[in-house]
Structure formats: structure tokens, C-alpha cells
Design a protein around this motif. Sequence first.
Motif, PDB file in Angstrom:
ATOM      1  N   ASP A   1      43.960  29.308  44.154  1.00 31.51           N
ATOM      2  CA  ASP A   1      44.749  28.344  44.901  1.00 31.51           C
ATOM      3  C   ASP A   1      46.176  28.877  44.987  1.00 31.51           C
ATOM      4  O   ASP A   1      46.816  29.137  43.968  1.00 31.51           O
ATOM      5  N   ALA A   2      46.674  29.054  46.202  1.00 27.93           N
ATOM      6  CA  ALA A   2      48.005  29.651  46.372  1.00 27.93           C
ATOM      7  C   ALA A   2      49.108  28.781  45.794  1.00 27.93           C
ATOM      8  O   ALA A   2      50.191  29.273  45.484  1.00 27.93           O
ATOM      9  N   ARG A   3      48.867  27.477  45.614  1.00 24.49           N
ATOM     10  CA  ARG A   3      49.901  26.568  45.094  1.00 24.49           C
ATOM     11  C   ARG A   3      49.932  26.497  43.585  1.00 24.49           C
ATOM     12  O   ARG A   3      50.988  26.357  42.975  1.00 24.49           O
ATOM     13  N   THR A   4      48.743  26.626  42.952  1.00 24.20           N
ATOM     14  CA  THR A   4      48.677  26.432  41.504  1.00 24.20           C
ATOM     15  C   THR A   4      48.210  27.647  40.727  1.00 24.20           C
ATOM     16  O   THR A   4      48.415  27.722  39.517  1.00 24.20           O
ATOM     17  N   GLY A   5      47.543  28.578  41.380  1.00 21.79           N
ATOM     18  CA  GLY A   5      46.982  29.725  40.687  1.00 21.79           C
ATOM     19  C   GLY A   5      45.629  29.462  40.078  1.00 21.79           C
ATOM     20  O   GLY A   5      45.025  30.354  39.469  1.00 21.79           O
ATOM     21  N   ALA A   6      45.114  28.242  40.215  1.00 24.93           N
ATOM     22  CA  ALA A   6      43.804  27.912  39.665  1.00 24.93           C
ATOM     23  C   ALA A   6      42.710  28.646  40.425  1.00 24.93           C
ATOM     24  O   ALA A   6      42.804  28.853  41.640  1.00 24.93           O
ATOM     25  N   VAL A   7      41.662  29.042  39.710  1.00 25.97           N
ATOM     26  CA  VAL A   7      40.534  29.730  40.336  1.00 25.97           C
ATOM     27  C   VAL A   7      39.659  28.701  41.039  1.00 25.97           C
ATOM     28  O   VAL A   7      39.102  27.797  40.410  1.00 25.97           O
ATOM     29  N   ARG A   8      39.535  28.818  42.363  1.00 26.18           N
ATOM     30  CA  ARG A   8      38.702  27.889  43.134  1.00 26.18           C
ATOM     31  C   ARG A   8      37.229  28.269  43.040  1.00 26.18           C
ATOM     32  O   ARG A   8      36.357  27.417  42.947  1.00 26.18           O
ATOM     33  N   TRP A   9      36.971  29.552  43.147  1.00 26.96           N
ATOM     34  CA  TRP A   9      35.601  30.020  43.000  1.00 26.96           C
ATOM     35  C   TRP A   9      35.601  31.477  42.577  1.00 26.96           C
ATOM     36  O   TRP A   9      36.614  32.184  42.717  1.00 26.96           O
ATOM     37  N   ALA A  10      34.480  31.900  42.025  1.00 26.24           N
ATOM     38  CA  ALA A  10      34.308  33.291  41.601  1.00 26.24           C
ATOM     39  C   ALA A  10      32.968  33.779  42.127  1.00 26.24           C
ATOM     40  O   ALA A  10      32.028  32.997  42.303  1.00 26.24           O
ATOM     41  N   ALA A  11      32.886  35.053  42.400  1.00 25.30           N
ATOM     42  CA  ALA A  11      31.641  35.636  42.902  1.00 25.30           C
ATOM     43  C   ALA A  11      31.455  37.016  42.296  1.00 25.30           C
ATOM     44  O   ALA A  11      32.421  37.756  42.079  1.00 25.30           O
ATOM     45  N   THR A  12      30.218  37.341  42.017  1.00 24.81           N
ATOM     46  CA  THR A  12      29.862  38.672  41.524  1.00 24.81           C
ATOM     47  C   THR A  12      29.265  39.462  42.673  1.00 24.81           C
ATOM     48  O   THR A  12      28.339  38.979  43.348  1.00 24.81           O
ATOM     49  N   LEU A  13      29.766  40.643  42.920  1.00 22.13           N
ATOM     50  CA  LEU A  13      29.288  41.439  44.043  1.00 22.13           C
ATOM     51  C   LEU A  13      27.885  41.962  43.745  1.00 22.13           C
ATOM     52  O   LEU A  13      27.625  42.468  42.642  1.00 22.13           O
ATOM     53  N   PRO A  14      26.976  41.866  44.723  1.00 22.33           N
ATOM     54  CA  PRO A  14      25.579  42.279  44.503  1.00 22.33           C
ATOM     55  C   PRO A  14      25.413  43.801  44.573  1.00 22.33           C
ATOM     56  O   PRO A  14      25.032  44.363  45.603  1.00 22.33           O
ATOM     57  N   THR A  15      25.699  44.444  43.455  1.00 21.86           N
ATOM     58  CA  THR A  15      25.558  45.897  43.395  1.00 21.86           C
ATOM     59  C   THR A  15      24.085  46.281  43.326  1.00 21.86           C
ATOM     60  O   THR A  15      23.210  45.438  43.083  1.00 21.86           O
ATOM     61  N   ALA A  16      23.815  47.572  43.521  1.00 20.71           N
ATOM     62  CA  ALA A  16      22.425  48.047  43.518  1.00 20.71           C
ATOM     63  C   ALA A  16      21.764  47.813  42.167  1.00 20.71           C
ATOM     64  O   ALA A  16      20.572  47.518  42.080  1.00 20.71           O
ATOM     65  N   ARG A  17      22.561  47.919  41.098  1.00 26.44           N
ATOM     66  CA  ARG A  17      22.046  47.666  39.752  1.00 26.44           C
ATOM     67  C   ARG A  17      22.821  46.502  39.162  1.00 26.44           C
ATOM     68  O   ARG A  17      24.031  46.601  38.942  1.00 26.44           O
ATOM     69  N   ALA A  18      22.146  45.399  38.939  1.00 25.36           N
ATOM     70  CA  ALA A  18      22.799  44.189  38.437  1.00 25.36           C
ATOM     71  C   ALA A  18      23.514  44.483  37.119  1.00 25.36           C
ATOM     72  O   ALA A  18      22.987  45.176  36.247  1.00 25.36           O
ATOM     73  N   GLY A  19      24.742  43.951  37.010  1.00 20.57           N
ATOM     74  CA  GLY A  19      25.521  44.149  35.788  1.00 20.57           C
ATOM     75  C   GLY A  19      26.479  45.310  35.858  1.00 20.57           C
ATOM     76  O   GLY A  19      27.422  45.393  35.068  1.00 20.57           O
ATOM     77  N   ASN A  20      26.238  46.251  36.803  1.00 23.13           N
ATOM     78  CA  ASN A  20      27.162  47.376  36.970  1.00 23.13           C
ATOM     79  C   ASN A  20      28.360  46.928  37.799  1.00 23.13           C
ATOM     80  O   ASN A  20      28.198  46.256  38.817  1.00 23.13           O
ATOM     81  N   PRO A  21      29.576  47.284  37.383  1.00 23.09           N
ATOM     82  CA  PRO A  21      30.734  46.893  38.196  1.00 23.09           C
ATOM     83  C   PRO A  21      30.729  47.614  39.539  1.00 23.09           C
ATOM     84  O   PRO A  21      30.282  48.757  39.647  1.00 23.09           O
ATOM     85  N   ALA A  22      31.216  46.923  40.556  1.00 27.39           N
ATOM     86  CA  ALA A  22      31.315  47.530  41.883  1.00 27.39           C
ATOM     87  C   ALA A  22      32.468  48.525  41.910  1.00 27.39           C
ATOM     88  O   ALA A  22      33.461  48.373  41.204  1.00 27.39           O
ATOM     89  N   HIS A  23      32.338  49.555  42.736  1.00 28.53           N
ATOM     90  CA  HIS A  23      33.368  50.570  42.876  1.00 28.53           C
ATOM     91  C   HIS A  23      33.849  50.632  44.325  1.00 28.53           C
ATOM     92  O   HIS A  23      33.157  50.195  45.248  1.00 28.53           O
ATOM     93  N   HIS A  24      35.032  51.188  44.504  1.00 28.36           N
ATOM     94  CA  HIS A  24      35.592  51.411  45.843  1.00 28.36           C
ATOM     95  C   HIS A  24      35.573  50.113  46.654  1.00 28.36           C
ATOM     96  O   HIS A  24      35.067  50.054  47.778  1.00 28.36           O
ATOM     97  N   VAL A  25      36.140  49.051  46.077  1.00 33.26           N
ATOM     98  CA  VAL A  25      36.106  47.722  46.694  1.00 33.26           C
ATOM     99  C   VAL A  25      37.298  47.551  47.638  1.00 33.26           C
ATOM    100  O   VAL A  25      38.428  47.898  47.298  1.00 33.26           O
ATOM    101  N   ARG A  26      37.036  46.992  48.828  1.00 32.70           N
ATOM    102  CA  ARG A  26      38.100  46.665  49.773  1.00 32.70           C
ATOM    103  C   ARG A  26      37.826  45.299  50.377  1.00 32.70           C
ATOM    104  O   ARG A  26      36.672  44.940  50.626  1.00 32.70           O
ATOM    105  N   LEU A  27      38.901  44.537  50.607  1.00 33.50           N
ATOM    106  CA  LEU A  27      38.798  43.202  51.193  1.00 33.50           C
ATOM    107  C   LEU A  27      39.329  43.237  52.622  1.00 33.50           C
ATOM    108  O   LEU A  27      40.350  43.868  52.893  1.00 33.50           O
ATOM    109  N   TYR A  28      38.649  42.527  53.525  1.00 32.75           N
ATOM    110  CA  TYR A  28      39.043  42.522  54.931  1.00 32.75           C
ATOM    111  C   TYR A  28      39.079  41.084  55.457  1.00 32.75           C
ATOM    112  O   TYR A  28      38.138  40.318  55.226  1.00 32.75           O
TER     113      TYR A  28
END
Length: 664
Positions: free
Chosen positions: A219-246
Motif C-alpha cells: 500500500d503506497a500510503r501505509t507500506g502494508a503488504v496487500r498481497w504476496a505471490a510466489t512466482l511459478p518456477t520450473a522447480r517449486a521452491g527454487n527462487p526465480a532469477h532474472h526477474v523484471r516487472l512491466y
Amino acid sequence: MTVARRMLLLVPLALTYQAVTAQTAAPARPGAAPAWTLRMKGDIRWQQVTPAGALLVSTDGALSGVDMETGQVIWEKAELAGLPPDSVRMVEGSLLMEAARPGLSLIFDPVTGAAVFDSRRLGLAQIVTRRVLPQSGTLLVHGRRASGPPVVALYDLVTGDQRWANETLFEQTEPKKKGLGGLMQNLVRMASEATALEVLQAGPDMIVVHTLTGLRALDARTGAVRWAATLPTARAGNPAHHVRLYPSLAKPDRIYVSFDDRLMAYRLADGQALWTKPPTVDGRIGDIVQHPAGIIMLPEAAPEGEAMGGSRKVINGVVQTGLNVARYDDGVTIAEKPLHMRGNVTDALITGDAAVLAVDAESKTFVNVLDVNAATVRLKKDVKIKGQLAYAELTPAGLLYISRPDAGTDAEVNVIDLASGEPKFKDAIEGSKRSPLPYATEGRTLYVYATRDRKLYAVDRDGGTFKALTGEIKLQGDELPTDLEVRPAGIVLSSSQNLVVVARDGQVKQQVYYPAPQLPGLMRALLAINSVRAGLYGAAASAYGDAFAQMSRTATDTTAKRLTGQLATAYSKGGAQLSGYSHQAAALASKRFRASLSVPGSVFMLTKAPEGNGNVLLQIDKESGQPRARVDLGKEREPVYAVDDVANMLFLRTTAGTLVGYRL
């Protein structure tokens, strides 16, 4: 990019040299009169013009902001006294400046002097991420302390007030594991704390960030986390690499996230994935281009020795990748299998229903044309070009392109026949490794100065033909033109010390050359005007937000002009998009940006005084080739001065503590 208006005729080489002799001896006008004189409290060390329109002056006693119009000191910061010039720089994509020294990082408004961020407030030992978010009028900072948890904080751009601070952003959201799994979780968290955040302003009320532990919407006003998502990588549990937001350019309800070899769309309201599964490429996604017919996913191979986050396949020394196009509604790819590419696809320039692809294979550039609707290429084989792709468009004659030189290859202009895949010009218009090819377009004609044979050419964009308009135009001092422009008086070629005006009948009207003083400090100060203009456009793009910046990166020349027009309109309406900044900074930046859209009618050249007494700065009129104004810089080998061609002023230290402003 300049616009050509007339074709030139062949000009004899003898006339070129005659013009050089006649114009070099032309006397300069009397020196410009000072607009104001300012006596500082200490000795002046250096000065620089900021894109926001403030003049920064560093003395032994303070860093000061000076009003360029009146010569009045607006503010002083004693704690920033004596900093070297490279310690004060613009915060990328903003109007703000950052000053850094051991134990202190200060981000401030250069017009008012107001501190927006001071690292001492949070006790930060290291700043990892700094990002201006103009849609919410804020600055996001992520840093690490000497002890204690890392922190992400948001600051008001105008007041510098801290809106919120979040110390839990890097905490693990999934269940805590034991043993090796728990150790890996801790390692990922620690690495995440030290890695710059991917940040996207998703409307005025939401900020989306990615850490190695996942995607978060704040939330831009409070900093509270509105939602969280885990990226669906090829192997579950592995962190995603080379991430970009558009940002989504056509559908405001979502954002896009690329990671590894995958792309996913997320709903802004709740963070839910909008597609059943992510579309993929062969390799990993380096960038995306949002074409009306679909999302072009540009593939690149994972770096050698780093298989995580994408595949790497090499055949005969060339990496192999696979491009694809995803549909907006469901993410399903248009091609059943990724389109095989020999090399990394580095760019896709939109042109109508197609896109021109630039492919890097073993540091060589190839091009092809992608039919986006079908996800197929029009040329059977990628066509190798010299240098790197700088400009491309589809014309009735084929694929017209201009390349820029790289370390080992010249630049060129040519047209590729789409039926045969062969270049139409047997002898392409060629440049050299030393300089890009100066070019300009008007109507269906492209004008290019070939830096190899020093001739000016006209290319018929529809017919796919070209011809030389002039004989050799050789610049003195072994210089090559850096700009080609068409003005009422004729075609203007210019470099740092040369200017040539060619009439529309092909005759050289003026050719002037002023030898540069052999003093690096002089030239550095003069060439800094380019960074001022670049900073203005960077701040302008930032004011329109991430969507504009993303479109600017992938736009063709025609699109870029349209977007620039949109920016000019926004700025002419009182700088509404700059509401996050102080009123003074927004008003001044708006005024300067509008002024910067006009191509300057003069160039600045440094040369020795004709009287043989020191050095002078000349303002040379592009129409006549004659000096408009002259400022004597004295005999100092390293004079302290700055030039601003937007405000058309020069600022010169005349004595240790005296600054004089000249209006040119």
C-alpha cells in the motif's frame, strides 16, 4: 533526431576548402556582457547545471544552489562542503540529486535544497535500492544497517517526511523449513536483503516489489503488504532469477512479470495469476515488447556457467534460443513451439503489424522481420549487418536499416529485399568505427552523412535507391560530424569544433573551424551540456511513469515523436505529472523541458582567443556560421565554468570566490 527539408546538389571539393579559408579568419563579436556577479563565501571548487534548472556550486564552505536567472544563492548545505564533483549526481529518472560521502547519503531537491532523504535518520550503512515514484510523489529507499533488520522506507518528495518504514518485507512467507531446507531459506533471505529490489509503481495507491523471496504489493500510503505471490518456477521452491516487472500498456487491471524462461500476468487487485500457466521461451526472457497483436518475449541464453534461470544451448559456438508471442487474454503462445533463433534477440522495433528483430550471435548482429500475428519470420535466414541495429523500418522497397559502429565493425545503411533476403545496395552507405552515422528524415527521404567517404547521401525510402548529393565534405582537425540537421538556411553538419552550412542548391555557404584548446578540463565542462539535456528527458519519462519509460525503450522513431508530443502537452499544462515534486522544481522543470524540445539554433565551441591571449567560448549560429556571442575564459589551464544551452547561459569563476553569469 533532426528533420531534413531539401535535397542537396553535388558540391565541388574546391569550394569546401575555399569556404574553410574564408570563414576561419572571420572575427568574433565582442564579448557577452555579464548578467550578474555573485561573491561566494569560500573558494569555488566546481559547478554543474542540474536538469531541474538549478546551478550547483561547490565551495570550501558549502554546497550551494544558485538561481541561474538572478545569480542569487537559494540554499546552502555546509555538511556537503568540499565534495568532489563525482560525489554529487542525479538520481536516475528524476529531478532529484544525491550527494554521498562516507557515512552520509543525502537525496535533495536541487531547486529548493530540501532534503528528501538522509541516511542518518534510519542509521543506514548501505543503500541498496533508491527509486523515485512520481505517480505517488514519493521516493522508495531500501537499505541495510550495521546491525538489525534491513528496512524499506517511503519518503514524500516535497516535504521529505517519512510516510512509512517496513522491516518485514524480506521475511519468509512460506512455512519455515528444517535442516538443509531451512538453511537454504536463510541464505535466500540474506541474499535478498543485499539485492536491489525490482520496483513498479502500479497506479497511485500501489507499489509492487520483487525480492528473492517473492512478489509483494505494498500500500503506497501505509507500506502494508496487500498481497504476496510466489512466482511459478520450473522447480517449486527454487527462487526465480532474472526477474523484471512491466506495467501493462493496454490492460490497466494487471502487471507482467518475467522470470527465468517464463512470463506471467498478475491481477493488481489481489495478486492472482491471470493465466493458467506461464508462456515460455527457449533460454530466458531478457525483455518483452507489447505489440498490439501480442506480447513478444525476447529470449537470451543464460550466461555461461550459470544454468539457473534459463537454459543455454550452443551449436558451433553460437547460442541457440527460441522466441515466442503470448496472447494477452490467456497467455497462450501463438506459436506451438518457440521460434528458433540463432543468438540472443536483443530488440524488437515495432513497425506496423510486424517487428524488426535484432539478433546478437557471437557479437555479430543479424536482423529479421517478425510477423507478430503468426509468430513467424519473413526472411528464410537472418541477415547479417555491420555494427549494431540503430534504426529500422519496413518500406515498399524492403527493410531499411541504419546501424551504429561497435568495437570491431563499421556502421552502414542498406535496404534488405524481403523476397530474396539480399541487400539492395551493392555498395552500402558506410561509416567508420569512430562515429555513428549522422542522419535525418523528411517525408520519404532519408539523409545520411557517410563518415567513410565524407559525402552526404539521399535515400529514397520507397524506391530503395540512393545517390550522393555532395562531393567530399572534410572537416578540419580530423573530426567527424556528430549531428546532421536541416534548417531554413540549409543542411547543417556539425562537430565539436566544425560547422558546415550547405545551401539547397548544393553549394557550401559556410564552413568554420575553431581549433580546440588542448586542455581536457575545458572540454569536459563544455561537453557536460549533453548530460543536462539527457537528464531532462530522463526526468520527463519518469514523470509519465514506468509505462512511458517502457514504451520509450521499444519505440520506433515515429512512435517516439508521438510520445514526446504527449510529454510536451503534459508539461505545458502546468506540469501536472510532476505534482510529486516541489512546486518550484515542477514549474522550472516544465519550463525547461518545453524549451529543450526546440532544436538549439547555435552550438558552443571552445577555441584559443584570436588575440593569442587565453581561451574563449564562442556561440556559433547554425544559420550563418558566425559567432553570436563570445566569453573570455582567461588564461587558466583548468577554468571553472559550466554551460547550459537550454537556458542559453554560461557561468564562469573569475576569481577564487566570484561567479559571473553570462546570458548568451
